[in-house]
Motif scaffolding. Structure first.
Motif, PDB file in Angstrom:
ATOM      1  N   ARG A   1      -7.144 -10.472   7.251  1.00  0.00           N
ATOM      2  CA  ARG A   1      -6.764  -9.639   6.117  1.00  0.00           C
ATOM      3  C   ARG A   1      -6.398 -10.533   4.938  1.00  0.00           C
ATOM      4  N   GLN A   2      -6.895 -10.175   3.772  1.00  0.00           N
ATOM      5  CA  GLN A   2      -6.730 -11.001   2.580  1.00  0.00           C
ATOM      6  C   GLN A   2      -6.012 -10.241   1.483  1.00  0.00           C
TER       7      GLN A   2
ATOM      8  N   THR B   1       1.435 -12.236   1.130  1.00  0.00           N
ATOM      9  CA  THR B   1       1.185 -12.351   2.562  1.00  0.00           C
ATOM     10  C   THR B   1       1.524 -11.044   3.255  1.00  0.00           C
ATOM     11  N   THR B   2       0.850 -10.776   4.358  1.00  0.00           N
ATOM     12  CA  THR B   2       1.043  -9.499   5.052  1.00  0.00           C
ATOM     13  C   THR B   2       2.463  -9.350   5.584  1.00  0.00           C
ATOM     14  N   GLN B   3       3.123 -10.479   5.841  1.00  0.00           N
ATOM     15  CA  GLN B   3       4.473 -10.411   6.411  1.00  0.00           C
ATOM     16  C   GLN B   3       5.488  -9.806   5.450  1.00  0.00           C
ATOM     17  N   ARG B   4       5.148  -9.718   4.170  1.00  0.00           N
ATOM     18  CA  ARG B   4       6.066  -9.176   3.179  1.00  0.00           C
ATOM     19  C   ARG B   4       5.960  -7.654   3.045  1.00  0.00           C
TER      20      ARG B   4
ATOM     21  N   THR C   1     -17.204  -6.499  -0.107  1.00  0.00           N
ATOM     22  CA  THR C   1     -17.318  -5.560   1.000  1.00  0.00           C
ATOM     23  C   THR C   1     -16.219  -5.807   2.029  1.00  0.00           C
ATOM     24  N   ALA C   2     -15.456  -4.763   2.325  1.00  0.00           N
ATOM     25  CA  ALA C   2     -14.323  -4.884   3.249  1.00  0.00           C
ATOM     26  C   ALA C   2     -13.671  -3.519   3.411  1.00  0.00           C
ATOM     27  N   VAL C   3     -12.744  -3.459   4.340  1.00  0.00           N
ATOM     28  CA  VAL C   3     -11.833  -2.322   4.417  1.00  0.00           C
ATOM     29  C   VAL C   3     -10.620  -2.651   3.563  1.00  0.00           C
TER      30      VAL C   3
END
Length: 128
Positions: free
Chosen positions: A45-46, A111-114, A91-93
């Motif tokens: 995930r970006q 970051t995803t952790q936030r 292209t992505a979800v």
């Protein structure tokens, strides 16, 4: 419990545009920064973009700067991602997320952790 529901994804040709929406439940939407992330097949995930609680501060991942615009309407509990000049590599979800309450700088929220609440995502496919 907060629920986030994305919409607006689809199939578009390269160079086209899409506008994603993320509707949030609850009465505290305006108290939290909101972010957009994306995940392509086989990749992590970006981070894509984030917007502050009031909407006056935004930040973008380098590859989308100048093409994507994040915005929010706190009266509608909705955050948007306007995507222009789309490329096949976009292209992505795409998923929206609500950040934890405290941060020092908007750039901390890449970051995803936030983030502690996530939507299910909406598929964006850009054909060449």
């Amino acid at each position: 419990q907060v629920q986030l529901v994305e919409s607006g994804g689809g199939l578009v040709q390269a160079g086209g545009s899409l506008r994603l929406s993320c509707a949030a439940s609850g009465r505290t939407f305006s108290a939290y920064a909101m972010g957009w992330f994306r995940q392509a097949p086989g990749k992590e995930r970006q981070f894509v973009s984030v917007i502050s609680e009031s909407g006056d501060t935004t930040y973008y991942e380098d590859s989308v700067k100048g093409r994507f615009t994040i915005s929010r309407d706190n009266a509608k509990n909705t955050v948007y991602l306007q995507m222009n000049s789309l490329k096949p590599e976009d292209t992505a979800v795409y998923s929206c997320a609500r950040a934890f309450g405290f941060y020092q700088r908007i750039t901390d929220l890449t970051t995803t952790q936030r983030y502690n609440f996530w939507g299910q995502g909406t598929q964006v496919t850009v054909s060449s």
